[in-house]
Structure formats: structure tokens, C-alpha cells
Motif scaffolding. Structure first.
Motif, PDB file in Angstrom:
ATOM      1  N   ILE A 143      42.074  72.380  52.233  1.00  0.00           N
ATOM      2  CA  ILE A 143      42.207  72.969  53.574  1.00  0.00           C
ATOM      3  C   ILE A 143      42.348  71.865  54.621  1.00  0.00           C
ATOM      4  CG2 ILE A 143      41.170  74.525  55.270  1.00  0.00           C
ATOM      5  CD1 ILE A 143      39.457  75.690  52.925  1.00  0.00           C
ATOM      6  N   MET A 144      41.441  70.920  54.565  1.00  0.00           N
ATOM      7  CA  MET A 144      41.466  69.838  55.557  1.00  0.00           C
ATOM      8  C   MET A 144      41.293  68.523  54.821  1.00  0.00           C
ATOM      9  SD  MET A 144      42.138  69.662  58.667  1.00  0.00           S
ATOM     10  CE  MET A 144      43.027  68.161  58.281  1.00  0.00           C
ATOM     11  N   PRO A 145      42.405  67.973  54.320  1.00  0.00           N
ATOM     12  CA  PRO A 145      42.309  66.778  53.494  1.00  0.00           C
ATOM     13  C   PRO A 145      41.642  65.619  54.235  1.00  0.00           C
ATOM     14  CG  PRO A 145      44.598  67.513  53.710  1.00  0.00           C
ATOM     15  CD  PRO A 145      43.781  68.405  54.552  1.00  0.00           C
ATOM     16  N   ALA A 146      41.119  64.662  53.462  1.00  0.00           N
ATOM     17  CA  ALA A 146      40.460  63.488  54.055  1.00  0.00           C
ATOM     18  C   ALA A 146      41.346  62.271  53.795  1.00  0.00           C
ATOM     19  CB  ALA A 146      39.072  63.348  53.457  1.00  0.00           C
ATOM     20  N   GLY A 147      40.754  61.139  53.406  1.00  0.00           N
ATOM     21  CA  GLY A 147      41.551  59.945  53.116  1.00  0.00           C
ATOM     22  C   GLY A 147      41.736  59.079  54.356  1.00  0.00           C
ATOM     23  N   ALA A 148      42.170  57.854  54.083  1.00  0.00           N
ATOM     24  CA  ALA A 148      42.218  56.827  55.132  1.00  0.00           C
ATOM     25  C   ALA A 148      43.158  57.176  56.284  1.00  0.00           C
ATOM     26  CB  ALA A 148      42.628  55.499  54.502  1.00  0.00           C
ATOM     27  N   LYS A 149      44.241  57.952  55.993  1.00  0.00           N
ATOM     28  CA  LYS A 149      45.204  58.242  57.062  1.00  0.00           C
ATOM     29  C   LYS A 149      44.703  59.358  57.966  1.00  0.00           C
ATOM     30  CE  LYS A 149      49.290  56.926  54.437  1.00  0.00           C
ATOM     31  NZ  LYS A 149      49.042  57.342  53.050  1.00  0.00           N
ATOM     32  N   ILE A 150      43.894  60.251  57.422  1.00  0.00           N
ATOM     33  CA  ILE A 150      43.533  61.467  58.156  1.00  0.00           C
ATOM     34  C   ILE A 150      42.126  61.392  58.747  1.00  0.00           C
ATOM     35  CG2 ILE A 150      43.381  63.992  57.962  1.00  0.00           C
ATOM     36  CD1 ILE A 150      45.322  63.838  55.617  1.00  0.00           C
ATOM     37  N   ASN A 178      39.425  64.364  66.680  1.00  0.00           N
ATOM     38  CA  ASN A 178      40.644  64.612  67.451  1.00  0.00           C
ATOM     39  C   ASN A 178      41.378  65.791  66.787  1.00  0.00           C
ATOM     40  OD1 ASN A 178      43.152  64.530  68.657  1.00  0.00           O
ATOM     41  ND2 ASN A 178      43.391  62.305  68.475  1.00  0.00           N
ATOM     42  N   VAL A 179      40.915  66.992  67.103  1.00  0.00           N
ATOM     43  CA  VAL A 179      41.378  68.174  66.370  1.00  0.00           C
ATOM     44  C   VAL A 179      42.884  68.424  66.499  1.00  0.00           C
ATOM     45  CG1 VAL A 179      41.112  70.698  66.216  1.00  0.00           C
ATOM     46  CG2 VAL A 179      39.096  69.216  66.276  1.00  0.00           C
ATOM     47  N   PRO A 180      43.490  68.260  67.695  1.00  0.00           N
ATOM     48  CA  PRO A 180      44.940  68.498  67.770  1.00  0.00           C
ATOM     49  C   PRO A 180      45.714  67.632  66.777  1.00  0.00           C
ATOM     50  CG  PRO A 180      43.988  68.286  69.966  1.00  0.00           C
ATOM     51  CD  PRO A 180      42.898  67.945  69.003  1.00  0.00           C
ATOM     52  N   LYS A 181      45.305  66.392  66.597  1.00  0.00           N
ATOM     53  CA  LYS A 181      45.990  65.492  65.672  1.00  0.00           C
ATOM     54  C   LYS A 181      45.690  65.898  64.213  1.00  0.00           C
ATOM     55  CE  LYS A 181      48.207  61.818  64.432  1.00  0.00           C
ATOM     56  NZ  LYS A 181      49.649  61.803  64.555  1.00  0.00           N
ATOM     57  N   LEU A 182      44.425  66.223  63.982  1.00  0.00           N
ATOM     58  CA  LEU A 182      43.985  66.607  62.634  1.00  0.00           C
ATOM     59  C   LEU A 182      44.758  67.838  62.138  1.00  0.00           C
ATOM     60  CD1 LEU A 182      41.744  65.425  60.873  1.00  0.00           C
ATOM     61  CD2 LEU A 182      40.181  67.116  61.808  1.00  0.00           C
ATOM     62  N   ALA A 183      45.090  68.718  63.091  1.00  0.00           N
ATOM     63  CA  ALA A 183      45.753  69.974  62.741  1.00  0.00           C
ATOM     64  C   ALA A 183      47.087  69.736  62.029  1.00  0.00           C
ATOM     65  CB  ALA A 183      45.955  70.821  63.999  1.00  0.00           C
ATOM     66  N   GLU A 184      47.692  68.580  62.261  1.00  0.00           N
ATOM     67  CA  GLU A 184      48.993  68.300  61.621  1.00  0.00           C
ATOM     68  C   GLU A 184      48.868  68.193  60.098  1.00  0.00           C
ATOM     69  OE1 GLU A 184      50.550  64.723  63.397  1.00  0.00           O
ATOM     70  OE2 GLU A 184      50.239  65.546  65.417  1.00  0.00           O
ATOM     71  N   PHE A 185      47.630  68.056  59.595  1.00  0.00           N
ATOM     72  CA  PHE A 185      47.438  67.853  58.157  1.00  0.00           C
ATOM     73  C   PHE A 185      46.823  69.062  57.454  1.00  0.00           C
ATOM     74  CE2 PHE A 185      47.071  63.832  60.410  1.00  0.00           C
ATOM     75  CZ  PHE A 185      48.014  63.059  59.760  1.00  0.00           C
ATOM     76  N   CYS A 186      46.535  70.112  58.235  1.00  0.00           N
ATOM     77  CA  CYS A 186      45.805  71.251  57.677  1.00  0.00           C
ATOM     78  C   CYS A 186      46.592  71.906  56.528  1.00  0.00           C
ATOM     79  CB  CYS A 186      45.553  72.254  58.801  1.00  0.00           C
ATOM     80  SG  CYS A 186      44.557  73.649  58.300  1.00  0.00           S
ATOM     81  N   PHE A 187      45.989  72.037  55.375  1.00  0.00           N
ATOM     82  CA  PHE A 187      46.572  72.702  54.208  1.00  0.00           C
ATOM     83  C   PHE A 187      47.837  72.033  53.667  1.00  0.00           C
ATOM     84  CE2 PHE A 187      44.139  76.821  54.540  1.00  0.00           C
ATOM     85  CZ  PHE A 187      43.783  76.884  53.208  1.00  0.00           C
ATOM     86  N   GLU A 239      33.093  71.003  58.574  1.00  0.00           N
ATOM     87  CA  GLU A 239      33.385  72.184  59.380  1.00  0.00           C
ATOM     88  C   GLU A 239      34.816  72.160  59.878  1.00  0.00           C
ATOM     89  OE1 GLU A 239      30.649  72.196  62.663  1.00  0.00           O
ATOM     90  OE2 GLU A 239      30.839  70.048  62.880  1.00  0.00           O
ATOM     91  N   HIS A 240      35.459  70.980  59.764  1.00  0.00           N
ATOM     92  CA  HIS A 240      36.867  70.892  60.161  1.00  0.00           C
ATOM     93  C   HIS A 240      37.732  71.858  59.356  1.00  0.00           C
ATOM     94  CE1 HIS A 240      34.815  67.206  61.189  1.00  0.00           C
ATOM     95  NE2 HIS A 240      35.664  67.115  62.194  1.00  0.00           N
ATOM     96  N   ALA A 241      37.258  72.238  58.152  1.00  0.00           N
ATOM     97  CA  ALA A 241      38.027  73.189  57.340  1.00  0.00           C
ATOM     98  C   ALA A 241      37.961  74.599  57.935  1.00  0.00           C
ATOM     99  CB  ALA A 241      37.514  73.186  55.904  1.00  0.00           C
ATOM    100  N   ALA A 242      37.104  74.795  58.934  1.00  0.00           N
ATOM    101  CA  ALA A 242      37.088  76.059  59.686  1.00  0.00           C
ATOM    102  C   ALA A 242      37.615  75.830  61.098  1.00  0.00           C
ATOM    103  CB  ALA A 242      35.669  76.615  59.745  1.00  0.00           C
ATOM    104  N   LEU A 243      37.147  74.731  61.683  1.00  0.00           N
ATOM    105  CA  LEU A 243      37.512  74.418  63.068  1.00  0.00           C
ATOM    106  C   LEU A 243      39.021  74.249  63.243  1.00  0.00           C
ATOM    107  CD1 LEU A 243      36.907  73.238  65.944  1.00  0.00           C
ATOM    108  CD2 LEU A 243      36.249  71.113  64.831  1.00  0.00           C
ATOM    109  N   VAL A 244      39.655  73.523  62.320  1.00  0.00           N
ATOM    110  CA  VAL A 244      41.083  73.256  62.482  1.00  0.00           C
ATOM    111  C   VAL A 244      41.915  74.535  62.251  1.00  0.00           C
ATOM    112  CG1 VAL A 244      43.035  71.887  61.646  1.00  0.00           C
ATOM    113  CG2 VAL A 244      40.808  70.803  62.044  1.00  0.00           C
ATOM    114  N   PRO A 245      41.636  75.315  61.174  1.00  0.00           N
ATOM    115  CA  PRO A 245      42.341  76.596  61.080  1.00  0.00           C
ATOM    116  C   PRO A 245      42.131  77.456  62.342  1.00  0.00           C
ATOM    117  CG  PRO A 245      41.337  76.078  58.979  1.00  0.00           C
ATOM    118  CD  PRO A 245      40.872  75.022  59.953  1.00  0.00           C
TER     119      PRO A 245
END
Ligand code: MIC
Ligand code: SF4
Length: 644
Positions: free
Chosen positions: A484-491, A497-506, A538-544
Motif C-alpha cells: 500500500i505504502m512502500p518504504a525504501g531509501a527513495k520513498i 510529506n504526504v503530497p509527495k508520498l502519495a505519488e508512490f501509493c500502491f 499509518e501512512h498506509a491509511a493516511l495516504v489513501p
């Protein structure tokens, strides 16, 4: 009727509800921990709660996940957390001091206490006989502010251990054995108590490995008795005063009892891509390996790394293998260095990494494309290593060290006699890596430092009478929060920064999801069983939520993720008939109706406007959860209702 260990702790911390399995209970929380990848959101929420100081006995903010600092973002997060911790009365464990669960076990955990942490492996503390629970960051913020933490009263499982582990077999193999028996869903809704005669043969670090991986079973928590082994560990940490004995009553009743004969457990591996895909190491010896990683909150204790050093001593890592070692804490690293074991590790050709999560969360050390990586970690979900097509196996430190030497997965029993290791009578104690907060008088003057990467937390909106939205994504069983909300060094640098994080959701499942969700405005997601397993993020809920997701319909949910969805105002609905899952197609237009009545009755109607079919959905909620959803999320609810 007597009580189990967990029931005793629950009884002494119960602030609301009844101890009936499945019923919602509120618990007073003694200790909290946060880590940096979830901590920024937790502290933003705490700030929004207008409480001047934390009200727990102890709260610690660890920096251990995002330590690569490829740009300013991680460092901005660290600086923000350091300032907010100082102001609000939270201890701050500096980057490099170690992984939250390892350091907490060494320096802070106490038998009989409750701990919640914004990390799913917080149950590691169960090794000391505490009730330790993973939670969303917002729930941790509420607990820091003095509010209760709510869970459904768990069922009680017991694992009865007999015998003793054979040479070359270790606690990790016990974790993999129970995963083989129960699967990644088998512990759901339960606290797993480890007992029986065999438990006395396991040291606290070994118990910690087992408690840690109870998370992979989906368990609410795992717990060990507090006994003479606990006492000697606490004494060795200079904390004998924290010891109290704790055991279940002889007539305690369990919902399920599982027997494991420790002497029958053999070296095991969890094969790609799930921790319960377990096979004996001896059957996998033809798997060539390009990378071996030793560390993580599961297997980075002094005990584990002394064992690794003894296996590597005088030998060299195979030519085709890159071996990393990341000690769990500075205490472990300094002690390895003090006794010369670090030299044995380095002389073998190993690469020493920081005392942090590192490769476990894809923070560097990603395998080569198509690479086979053998890790002492707890999760091997697809893509989590940072390399989409890598094959990740989970093993004990013993199997990892043998594998690094052989260049293929190796059953360490082939190496001859197993070197014994002994834990020290006294660990090296230096708490200077944990900064104390400002005292109350100074706190008012402490300024919170917010760099450009710290963005305000988006807020949810209250539910309406119906949700009419397209089914923008349909996924299968066991979807993890890493999907749902991948991690890793790039993300990870964008966790605040939720608007930016949203680009990676799912994007692990479907690269086009963020854009499609944004275009749709509102959407509904459909998933299979155990939706949201894995991390507490919680980003797996917040970002969706930020992308407009208003409801998730699944066959079943993982505990922490369901709570996070509610905290962010998203309805976690289940199919009344799980076969209905097959009748819904991505792209169809759906309507969930009768929401206000449904919140009360627990049943909702779903219409597929594309096919004209109707379905029944369920969502059993407590009065508190209904109010949270009506308010549009936990933050709004807490502000309206005050702390409770
Ligand atoms: C993990 O192991 O997945 C993490 C990273 O520690 C997470 C927390 C996070 O996503 O920040 C966890 O387990 O809760
Ligand atoms: Fe860190 Fe890995 Fe443990 Fe998560 S599982 S806390 S990323 S070491």
C-alpha cells in the motif's frame, strides 16, 4: 479461573470495557516508543492535541529507520523529532544509538508494564514480560497525551515448549516453526504466551527474537514469563530494580495450546515472498546466494552477533557473496569491539553497517537485480529490499553465517562443532546516546524546528450518508502495508510529506493507481483476506485518505491497519459473503449506502451501479469507533471529546 500473564497485565491497566474476547477494551499505557519513519506524524498529532507534556511514565523517540540522509529530508525529520521530544518530555535516542526494539529491551522495558509503539515489532518487549503492542502513530500520540489505547480483548494462545534447542538451531528457527504451523494469519486476535519447561532454556535475547516475530503471525502480541532469566538479564543491564516476577496462574485457560519440542526444531528458512513459506535449510542447499544480511530488530543482539563472529572466525566470506552486519545497538557494537569479536567479523570480509534498520526496510544495501538475499530479518515481502525482482529468504544468524561462507543456502550443521556463546554478567552501560528532555521550566522556551520536509498532516472528512465512488483498485489476499505504502531509501524520506508520498501509493501493485485515484476524486478499494498485514505505518491509511479513498472492502483486515483506517476516517468494510469478492471488478461504479444507520447496526448495503448487483457488507464497530468515523478521524474526535 486463573489468569494468563497478558490477562493479569490487562486487568491492572483496564480503564474501560470488559475482558470478553473480541470486546473493545481501553488500556492505560505506561510507556511509549516511536521511531523516525512513523514518529514525525505521531509528534505532529501530539502537537495538535494541545497537551504541554507527555503523561506516560516513559516515552522514547528513536531515530533508527531513516538514517541514510541522502538529502536534507531525513535530517530535517531527525531535527524536528529531537526538538519536539525535548519540549514535550520525551527521551531522544540519537541516530546510531540503535534499533528502537533492541535499545528499548536493553535499557527501558519492564515486566508487568504496558508499552505501545508506532512500529509493528513493539511486541519484542514481551520478552521481558511486558504487554507490548504495535500501534498507529496517532494512537501513540493519544497515549503520550494521557489517553487510553483501545484494542479488542485478545484471545489467549499458549505455546508449550519442551526440550532444548540442538546445536546450530536457534530462536529464529522457533519463530519460523510457529509460522509454519500457524501461517501469517494464524495469530490474529490473540496474545501468544510462551511457556513450558523449555522456556527456561531461552535467554532474554532469544525470547526477544520469538516475541518480535509474533508480529508476522498477525498476533496482537507475544509474551514470556518474567523469571530468573529475566532477572539476570536486567541485572546485567544494571536494572535489577526493574525486575518483578510474573507468571500465568496454573489454572489459566487458553483458547489454543500448541506444543513445540525444541529438540525437534531444525534450521529453517522462510522462502520468497512470505514469512510463512517455510522449508528446512537442508532442502535449499542448491540455492546460490549473492547477498547475506545479518541484523534487524529480530536478530542483532550481542548473543546473535557473538555467535556469528565465532562462526566467521578464521574463515572468509564466499567470493560471490556480499555480507552485511548491522548491530542492533551501540551497546552491542561496543561490546563486540571490546572483546575482539568485531575483528573476527571484519576479517571474514563482512561489511559493517550502522546500528539501524538499514537493509531491512530497503534503506540501502538493496540486492542486485534478480539477486538472492539471505537475511536474518522478519519480513521478505516482494520489493521490500528495494529490488523488485530480488528473492529474499529469512533465516537465523547461524544459517546466515554458514550461507555467507558457503555461497549457497547452507544448513550450518555441516560446519562441524557449534561454537558456544555466553552472555556477559554485566553489559557495557552508557546511556549518553539517549538525550533527556528539557525540564518543565525550560520546556516552554524550546523552539520546535520544522524544515521544509515537515508538511502539515492532512485531515480526514466526516462521513456522509453514502459513498458513491469507482472501485479504483482490486487486490488479492495478504496485501501488506509495503504494497500500500512502500518504504525504501527513495520513498521513506517523504514520510512527513504526504503530497509527495502519495505519488508512490500502491505502485508495487499498479503504477497508475495514484494518478487514477487523484482523477477519480473519491474511490473505493477492494482487497482479499488479511488486508494491511505487516507494518503499523499509518501512512498506509493516511495516504489513501489523501488520495480520496473513502472505504476499503476486504475479506478481513489486519488489526493495526483496521485501526489506522478508522483513525483516518476510512470505513473498513468486510463482505458478508466472502464469495462476493469475485463478483466485483475494478473500474465499476459503486455506492455504499445507509452509512449512518449502518454504523449503528454494523451492516451496510453495496450497489454495483455498473452491473446493478447488490451486496451486504459488515463493519462491527465500538461506540468509540463510530464516533471517530463520524468526526472524520481520531484527531478531530480527540479534539472534540478530549482525552480518554
Ligand atoms: C517495518 O518493519 O515495516 C517498519 C518500517 O518498521 C514498520 C514501521 C514503518 O513503516 O515505519 C513497522 O513494522 O511498523
Ligand atoms: Fe526496523 Fe526492520 Fe525491525 Fe522494522 S522490522 S523496526 S525496519 S529492523
Amino acid at each position: 479461573m486463573g489468569y494468563t500473564i497478558a490477562q493479569k497485565i490487562i486487568r491492572s491497566h483496564l480503564v474501560s470495557g470488559e475482558m470478553i474476547p473480541g470486546a473493545e477494551i481501553g488500556l492505560r499505557i505506561d510507556q511509549t516508543l516511536t521511531q523516525d519513519a512513523t514518529g514525525t506524524m505521531a509528534y505532529l498529532a501530539l502537537e495538535a492535541m494541545d497537551v504541554p507534556r507527555v503523561r506516560t511514565e516513559l516515552s522514547v523517540a528513536y531515530i533508527d529507520h531513516n538514517t541514510l540522509q541522502c538529502g536534507f529530508e531525513n535530517a530535517d525529520d531527525h531535527r524536528y523529532i529531537q526538538s519536539v521530544a525535548r519540549k514535550y518530555g520525551v527521551r531522544f535516542s540519537r541516530p546510531g544509538n540503535g534499533i528502537c526494539h533492541q535499545v528499548h529491551l536493553e535499557r527501558f522495558g519492564k515486566p508487568g508494564k504496558t508499552l505501545i509503539g508506532s512500529d509493528s515489532h513493539t511486541p519484542t518487549g514481551g520478552a521481558l514480560g511486558m504487554l507490548a503492542l504495535g500501534a498507529g502513530g496517532m494512537d501513540v500520540a493519544v497515549a503520550m497525551a494521557g489517553g487510553a489505547y483501545y484494542i479488542n480483548m485478545p484471545r489467549m494462545f499458549k505455546v508449550n515448549l519442551t526440550g532444548r534447542l540442538q546445536p546450530w538451531v536457534s530462536a529464529k528457527d522457533v519463530s519460523l516453526e510457529i509460522l509454519r504451523i500457524l501461517s501469517v494469519r494464524g495469530g490474529r486476535g490473540a496474545v501468544i504466551e510462551w511457556g513450558g519447561e523449555g522456556v527456561k532454556t531461552l535467554s532474554v535475547p532469544e525470547r526477544a527474537t520469538i516475541a518480535n516475530m509474533g508480529t508476522e503471525l498477525g498476533a496482537t502480541s507475544s509474551i514470556f514469563p518474567s523469571d530468573e532469566i529475566t532477572e539476570s538479564f536486567l541485572r546485567a543491564q544494571g536494572r535489577e530494580a526493574d525486575y518483578i516476577p510474573l507468571a500465568s496462574d496454573p489454572d489459566a485457560v487458553y483458547d489454543r495450546v500448541i506444543d513445540i519440542d525444541l529438540s525437534a526444531v531444525e534450521p529453517l528458512c522462510a522462502c520468497p515472498h512470505s514469512p510463512d513459506n517455510v522449508r528446512p535449510a537442508r532442502e535449499l542447499e542448491d540455492v546460490a546466494v549473492s547477498q547475506v544480511c545479518i541484523g534487524s530488530c529480530t536478530n542483532s543482539s550481542l548473543r546473535d552477533l557473538l555467535r556469528v563472529a565465532a562462526i566467521l572466525r578464521g574463515r572468509k566470506v564466499a567470493d560471490g557473496v556480499s555480507l552485511s552486519v548491522s548491530p542492533g545497538s551501540r551497546q552491542v557494537l561496543e561490546m563486540l569491539s571490546g572483546c575482539g569479536a568485531l575483528t573476527d567479523i571484519l576479517a571474514s570480509g563482512a561489511r559493517l553497517l550502522e546500528c539501524a534498520c538499514g537493509p531491512c526496510i530497503g534503506m540501502g544495501f538493496s540486492p542486485a537485480s534478480g539477486g538472492v538475499s539471505v537475511r536474518t530479518f522478519n519480513r521478505n515481502f516482494e520489493g521490500r529490499s528495494g529490488t523488485r525482482d530480488a528473492q529474499v529468504y529469512l533465516v537465523s544468524p547461524e544459517v546466515a553465517a554458514a550461507t555467507a561462507l558457503c555461497g549457497h543456502i547452507a544448513d550450518p550443521r555441516g560446519l562441524g562443532e557449534c561454537p558456544e556463546v555466553e552472555l556477559p554478567e554485566r553489559f557495557r552501560i552508557d546511556d549518553s546516546g539517549v538525550l533527556p528532555p528539557a525540564d518543565e521550566a525550560e520546556a516552554a522556551g524550546v523552539e520546535i524546528v520544522r524544515g521544509p520536509n515537515i508538511r502539515p498532516m492532512p485531515l480526514g472528512e466526516p462521513l456522509g450518508e453514502e459513498i458513491a465512488a469507482p472501485l479504483t483498485l482490486k487486490v488479492g489476499d495478504n496485501i501488506t502495508t509495503d504494497h500500500i505504502m512502500p518504504a525504501g531509501a527513495k520513498i521513506l524520506p517523504y514520510r512527513s510529506n504526504v503530497p509527495k508520498l502519495a505519488e508512490f501509493c500502491f505502485t508495487v501493485c499498479d503504477e497508475t493507481f495514484p494518478e487514477r485515484a487523484r482523477k477519480a476524486g473519491r474511490s473505493i478499494i477492494v482487497g482479499g483476506a488479511n488486508y494491511g498485514q505487516g507494518s503499523s505505518r499509518e501512512h498506509a491509511a493516511l495516504v489513501p485518505m489523501y488520495l480520496g479513498v473513502r472505504a476499503v472492502i476486504a475479506k478481513s483486515f489486519a488489526r493495526i491497519h483496521a485501526a489506522n483506517l478508522i483513525n483516518y476516517g476510512i470505513l473498513p468494510l468486510t463482505f458478508a459473503d466472502p464469495d462476493d469478492y469475485d463478483r466485483l471488478s475494478q473500474g465499476n461504479e459503486l455506492t455504499v449506502s445507509g452509512i449512518f444507520a449502518g454504523l449503528e447496526s454494523g451492516t451496510f448495503a453495496l450497489t454495483d451501479r455498473t452491473t446493478g448487483e447488490t451486496f451486504a457488507l459488515k463493519c462491527e464497530l465500538s461506540a468509540r469507533q463510530r464516533d471517530i468515523l463520524r468526526a472524520g478521524g481520531l484527531l478531530a474526535y480527540t479534539k472534540e471529546a478530549g482525552m480518554r
